[in-house]
Design an enzyme around this catalytic site. Structure first.
Site, short mmCIF file in Angstrom:
data_model
loop_
_atom_site.label_atom_id
_atom_site.label_comp_id
_atom_site.label_asym_id
_atom_site.label_seq_id
_atom_site.Cartn_x
_atom_site.Cartn_y
_atom_site.Cartn_z
N GLU A 1 0.89 -1.18 0.00
CA GLU A 1 0.00 0.00 0.00
C GLU A 1 0.92 1.22 0.00
OE1 GLU A 1 -3.37 0.11 0.01
OE2 GLU A 1 -3.70 -2.04 0.07
N CYS B 1 -2.37 9.54 2.66
CA CYS B 1 -1.88 8.98 1.39
C CYS B 1 -2.81 9.29 0.23
CB CYS B 1 -1.67 7.48 1.52
SG CYS B 1 -3.17 6.61 2.03
P1 NAD Z 1 8.07 4.93 5.02
O1 NAD Z 1 8.12 4.12 3.78
O2 NAD Z 1 9.21 5.83 5.31
O3 NAD Z 1 7.93 3.96 6.30
C1 NAD Z 1 6.98 2.90 6.35
C2 NAD Z 1 7.53 1.78 7.20
O4 NAD Z 1 8.73 1.27 6.61
C3 NAD Z 1 7.86 2.17 8.62
O5 NAD Z 1 7.36 1.19 9.48
C4 NAD Z 1 9.38 2.23 8.64
O6 NAD Z 1 9.92 1.86 9.89
C5 NAD Z 1 9.78 1.23 7.58
N1 NAD Z 1 11.02 1.59 6.90
C6 NAD Z 1 11.48 2.85 6.64
N2 NAD Z 1 12.66 2.80 5.99
C7 NAD Z 1 12.94 1.47 5.82
C8 NAD Z 1 14.03 0.77 5.22
N3 NAD Z 1 15.07 1.41 4.66
N4 NAD Z 1 13.99 -0.58 5.24
C9 NAD Z 1 12.95 -1.25 5.80
N5 NAD Z 1 11.91 -0.61 6.40
C10 NAD Z 1 11.90 0.72 6.41
O7 NAD Z 1 6.68 5.73 4.96
P2 NAD Z 1 6.05 6.74 6.01
O8 NAD Z 1 6.85 7.99 6.05
O9 NAD Z 1 5.79 6.06 7.30
O10 NAD Z 1 4.65 7.03 5.31
C11 NAD Z 1 4.51 7.94 4.25
C12 NAD Z 1 4.33 7.24 2.94
O11 NAD Z 1 3.42 6.16 3.05
C13 NAD Z 1 3.73 8.15 1.87
O12 NAD Z 1 4.35 7.90 0.64
C14 NAD Z 1 2.28 7.74 1.83
O13 NAD Z 1 1.63 8.02 0.61
C15 NAD Z 1 2.38 6.28 2.08
N6 NAD Z 1 1.15 5.77 2.68
C16 NAD Z 1 0.39 4.93 1.94
C17 NAD Z 1 -0.80 4.47 2.46
C18 NAD Z 1 -1.69 3.55 1.68
O14 NAD Z 1 -2.65 3.04 2.25
N7 NAD Z 1 -1.44 3.31 0.41
C19 NAD Z 1 -1.19 4.87 3.74
C20 NAD Z 1 -0.37 5.72 4.45
C21 NAD Z 1 0.81 6.16 3.92
#
Ligand code: NAD
Length: 461
Positions: free
Chosen positions: A214, A248
């Site tokens: 997602e 998002c």
């Molecule tokens: P993110 O990708 O930075 O983090 C998401 C998760 O991934 C966190 O739990 C984090 O600890 C982990 N993570 C971060 N870096 C990582 C790495 N290098 N290796 C492994 N895991 C890692 O996203 P965010 O800042 O938490 O959220 C914002 C983004 O999420 C935006 O792009 C938004 O559009 C998207 N989002 C999508 C939905 C959806 O339902 N499609 C919902 C909410 C947010």
């Protein structure tokens, strides 16, 4: 028991054993676990509100409407519809196999990893967990470390009340997630950015783990001349500045027809000031951290600011901001904004808008505000996106009958309601043959008469 009392490998091995024991198979057990989760959330609602306020000042009203009520609904729906969702389904059988019957069995995928994002910390972690429980999986949950208070509270509540073999929260950031991703899960469900989505997908590929991703992207809102302008602006302003744009499926940018563009901006000004967005009023939140605050401030081109633009660094608050007239060359158009900044681009022809949107990555959501059914259909049929609304924004997520997910770089797979159950289930196809007769046509010797019969039967199939 505290969240980091158990190591990742211990909980993973524990869940494998728990799942293999068959304890999650009975529907009554799954329903009881869902009921228990709801009771835990209800008993701790005040703490859930306090934790999210501490993370980014989200109000009780917004937390209830955009997180807690959604979880209650997902649980209630899963409990009431689980027997139907999980039922073995009869399908038709072709002539070649006569006499026989055919059916599909829903079986749980197994041990699932669910990784959440910080912006709706409860919903994004627990809603997939509800789907996993309904489907009969066990799950390890990894909340975002950026919303640390909600992460700690979910770890405490889940880990105190559930058997770690069934449901467990591992808190942590990149290193913990990296370790989790090395394991041979039966399913990975990830919510977050496109960048990390790629990392997750790559790690999952090593063990051939099925994924639901997602992700995000730039979700457009297109406004035609034939829209109801005041209703459009009212709904759009709510959708954009909810959670200070950290949603998002928030409209990332607007494309408005040139004949109504100035009126649109005037109406936006009026609506934004009428809404009185502020943390004190309970309808606005902080930017999650200083990193995002400075990323967002760098996206504001002050020559384009038509509304707002003020940043309170100390409070981590950016005023609702509109950039007008913006263009595809604007800084804010180079990445997903994920904050309270709205570029407004003026257009002349809807066909050009469609072409421009289609040159970028497929959006997670898209919205069209119009009363012209020809333009609506043109947009809906020619633009590929995850999901969206006609004459509204964000609200499609509130209908659990609509599978929620992206397409292309905005995601893989979908969930909510039955789609959530399906995403943690394998559909096992069974052909059950009768032993009463056998047509013998497939067996040696392959005579011309047999071939004739085969041709006839295959035509019937
Ligand atoms: P993110 O990708 O930075 O983090 C998401 C998760 O991934 C966190 O739990 C984090 O600890 C982990 N993570 C971060 N870096 C990582 C790495 N290098 N290796 C492994 N895991 C890692 O996203 P965010 O800042 O938490 O959220 C914002 C983004 O999420 C935006 O792009 C938004 O559009 C998207 N989002 C999508 C939905 C959806 O339902 N499609 C919902 C909410 C947010």
């Amino acid at each position: 028991m505290h969240t980091q009392d158990l190591t990742i490998s211990t909980t993973f091995e524990g869940q494998k054993k728990y799942f293999a024991s068959g304890k999650t198979l009975a529907l009554a057990v799954r329903k009881a676990q869902l009921k228990k989760l709801k009771e835990i959330l209800q008993a701790n609602e005040d703490r859930l509100y306090k934790a999210i306020y501490s993370d980014f000042r989200k109000s009780i009203f917004d937390t209830y409407t955009t997180e807690i009520s959604i979880l209650y609904h997902e649980i209630d729906e899963a409990i009431s519809k689980l027997s139907t969702w999980a039922k073995t389904q009869k399908v038709s059988t072709n002539w070649v196999n006569f006499p026989a019957k055919s059916y599909v069995i829903k079986e749980p995928l197994g041990v699932a990893l669910i990784i959440g994002a910080w912006n709706y910390p409860y919903q994004l972690l627990l809603s997939p967990a509800i789907a996993a429980i309904a489907a009969g999986c066990t799950a390890i949950l990894k909340p975002s470390e950026l919303s640390s208070a909600t992460s700690a509270l979910m770890a405490e509540l889940i880990n105190e009340h559930f058997d770690p073999g069934f449901l467990y929260v591992h808190e942590g950031g990149v290193s913990e997630t990296t370790e989790l991703l090395t394991l041979s899960w039966n399913k990975i469900f990830f919510t977050g950015s496109v960048r990390v989505g790629r990392i997750v997908y790559e790690a999952a590929a090593k063990n051939l783990v099925p994924v639901t991703l997602e992700l995000g992207g730039k979700s457009p809102a297109v406004i035609t001349e034939e829209c109801d302008l005041s209703m459009t602006v009212k709904r759009l302003v709510w959708a954009k500045y909810l959670n200070a744009g950290q949603t998002c499926i928030a409209p990332d940018y607007v494309m408005v027809h040139k004949n109504i563009a100035d009126d649109f901006i005037t109406a936006m000004q009026r609506e934004i000031s009428k809404e009185c967005f502020s943390i004190e009023n309970g309808n606005y939140v902080q930017i999650i951290n200083n990193h995002n605050l400075s990323r967002l401030s760098s996206l504001i081109d002050y020559e384009q600011v038509a509304i707002g633009g003020t940043i309170d660094e100390h409070a981590r608050v950016i005023e609702p901001t509109v950039l007008y007239p913006a263009s595809f060359q604007s800084k804010a158009m180079k990445e997903e904004i994920f904050g309270p900044i709205l570029p407004v681009i003026v257009y002349d022809q809807l066909e050009t808008v469609i072409r421009q949107i289609n040159t970028g990555e497929k959006p997670l959501a898209a919205y069209i505000f119009t009363s012209d059914s020809i333009k609506r259909d043109l947009f809906l049929n020619q633009v590929s996106f995850g999901g969206g609304c006609v004459n509204d924004a964000i609200m499609h997520i509130s209908n659990s009958a609509l599978p929620f997910g992206g397409v292309g770089s905005s995601g893989i797979g979908a969930y909510h309601g039955k789609a959530g159950f399906d995403c943690f289930s394998h559909t096992k196809s069974i052909l059950q043959k009768s032993t009463l007769i056998e047509l013998n046509l497939k067996y040696y010797p392959h005579t011309p008469s047999k071939l004739n019969w085969v041709r006839r039967i295959l035509k019937l199939s």
